[in-house]
Motif scaffolding. Structure first.
Motif, PDB file in Angstrom:
ATOM      1  N   ALA A 197    -103.661  26.082  21.107  1.00 26.45           N
ATOM      2  CA  ALA A 197    -103.783  24.788  21.113  1.00 26.45           C
ATOM      3  C   ALA A 197    -101.977  24.562  21.173  1.00 26.45           C
ATOM      4  O   ALA A 197    -101.882  23.370  21.734  1.00 26.45           O
ATOM      5  N   ARG A 198    -101.414  25.170  20.191  1.00 23.77           N
ATOM      6  CA  ARG A 198     -99.938  24.834  20.501  1.00 23.77           C
ATOM      7  C   ARG A 198     -99.192  25.511  21.313  1.00 23.77           C
ATOM      8  O   ARG A 198     -98.387  24.847  21.965  1.00 23.77           O
ATOM      9  N   THR A 207     -98.571  31.601  12.426  1.00 20.92           N
ATOM     10  CA  THR A 207     -99.717  30.850  12.860  1.00 20.92           C
ATOM     11  C   THR A 207    -100.885  31.241  11.890  1.00 20.92           C
ATOM     12  O   THR A 207    -101.798  30.566  11.035  1.00 20.92           O
ATOM     13  N   TRP A 208    -101.089  32.572  12.052  1.00 25.77           N
ATOM     14  CA  TRP A 208    -102.173  33.108  10.965  1.00 25.77           C
ATOM     15  C   TRP A 208    -102.152  33.120   9.629  1.00 25.77           C
ATOM     16  O   TRP A 208    -102.818  32.631   8.851  1.00 25.77           O
ATOM     17  N   ASP A 212    -109.946  31.494  13.952  1.00 23.28           N
ATOM     18  CA  ASP A 212    -109.314  30.079  13.772  1.00 23.28           C
ATOM     19  C   ASP A 212    -107.737  30.200  14.180  1.00 23.28           C
ATOM     20  O   ASP A 212    -107.525  29.230  14.740  1.00 23.28           O
ATOM     21  N   ALA A 213    -107.218  31.230  13.747  1.00 25.19           N
ATOM     22  CA  ALA A 213    -105.853  31.321  14.008  1.00 25.19           C
ATOM     23  C   ALA A 213    -105.396  31.139  15.585  1.00 25.19           C
ATOM     24  O   ALA A 213    -104.374  30.539  16.314  1.00 25.19           O
ATOM     25  N   GLU A 216    -100.430  30.569   8.329  1.00 23.88           N
ATOM     26  CA  GLU A 216    -100.529  29.146   8.015  1.00 23.88           C
ATOM     27  C   GLU A 216    -102.101  28.876   7.788  1.00 23.88           C
ATOM     28  O   GLU A 216    -102.706  28.182   6.756  1.00 23.88           O
ATOM     29  N   VAL A 217    -102.893  29.441   8.712  1.00 24.65           N
ATOM     30  CA  VAL A 217    -104.370  29.224   8.566  1.00 24.65           C
ATOM     31  C   VAL A 217    -104.960  30.050   7.262  1.00 24.65           C
ATOM     32  O   VAL A 217    -105.625  29.445   6.530  1.00 24.65           O
ATOM     33  N   SER A 238    -110.710  34.165   9.945  1.00 23.00           N
ATOM     34  CA  SER A 238    -109.559  33.339   9.893  1.00 23.00           C
ATOM     35  C   SER A 238    -108.559  33.695  11.388  1.00 23.00           C
ATOM     36  O   SER A 238    -108.004  33.165  11.996  1.00 23.00           O
ATOM     37  N   LEU A 274    -105.791  27.878  16.829  1.00 23.34           N
ATOM     38  CA  LEU A 274    -104.638  27.009  16.665  1.00 23.34           C
ATOM     39  C   LEU A 274    -103.476  27.424  17.550  1.00 23.34           C
ATOM     40  O   LEU A 274    -102.839  26.573  18.050  1.00 23.34           O
ATOM     41  N   HIS A 275    -103.225  28.778  17.613  1.00 20.88           N
ATOM     42  CA  HIS A 275    -102.263  29.247  18.653  1.00 20.88           C
ATOM     43  C   HIS A 275    -102.279  28.752  19.861  1.00 20.88           C
ATOM     44  O   HIS A 275    -101.315  28.311  20.489  1.00 20.88           O
TER      45      HIS A 275
END
Length: 200
Positions: A98-99, A71-72, A91-92, A74-75, A88, A95-96
């Motif tokens: 959220a998933r 995930t990191w 932000d990662a 990807e960001v 980041s 996102l992590h």
């Protein structure tokens, strides 16, 4: 929660069941029988894949670490600005979350309070700590920050503090003050505004 679909390979079902239960209920509080029931497999199937619960815990943490790294990565792949690349990490995590969901905060912080010294899962807790420290320092150096070690340590402190704060049972007053990760990101941006070289 329902049992894992029988069409999935047994090892995958065991790891998925373990991931759900270890994260939701805690590692120490989750017995092997609960994992077997959730996965829909027999004890002999478990021991064909893992020597015991400790090995299953280690495999769960390894999978979680790999998902976090991906995930990191990807960001980071979407960012070119050096300061944004340093931020980041926040932000990662968002996102992590959220998933994967965020019912109990950081799985690694939770595991760190439960695993004894010498447990095979400690390897993945150490890998997570190394990844954070090393990557933040590398990104700070790439951003041209002279005191890269100090800045990376400050970012890591903000990151760890946000996750620890997030892990607490939030009260209404806590929620009114905002999301700890958002607050930590904002503080990190202020720190970087002071330390990052001017961009033209």
């Amino acid at each position: 929660m329902p049992r894992q679909p029988a069409s999935r390979p047994a090892r995958e079902r065991l790891l998925a069941a373990a991931a759900e239960l270890f994260y939701e209920q805690g590692i120490a509080a989750t017995g092997v029988d609960a994992v077997l029931a959730r996965a829909g497999v027999s004890p002999s199937t478990l021991y064909a894949h893992f020597p015991g619960k400790d090995a299953l815990v280690a495999a769960y943490l390894e999978d979680r670490h790999q998902a976090w790294v991906e995930t990191w990565d990807e960001v980071l792949a979407e960012l070119t600005d050096p300061v944004e690349r340093l931020l980041s990490v926040f932000d990662a995590v968002a996102l992590h979350r959220a998933r994967e969901g965020n019912r109990r905060g950081c799985a690694f912080l939770a595991a760190a309070t439960e695993l004894p010294v010498g447990h095979p899962g400690q390897r993945w807790l150490e890998a997570d700590s190394r990844l954070l420290a090393d990557r933040l320092r590398e990104l700070a150096v790439a951003a041209g920050i002279e005191d890269a070690d100090e800045v990376a340590a400050g970012l890591l402190l903000l990151y760890d503090g946000a996750l620890a704060r997030e892990a607490r049972n939030a009260t209404i007053a806590d929620l009114a003050r905002g999301n700890p990760l958002d607050q930590a990101r904002s503080l990190a941006a202020s720190l970087l505004a002071v330390h990052a070289p001017e961009r033209h």
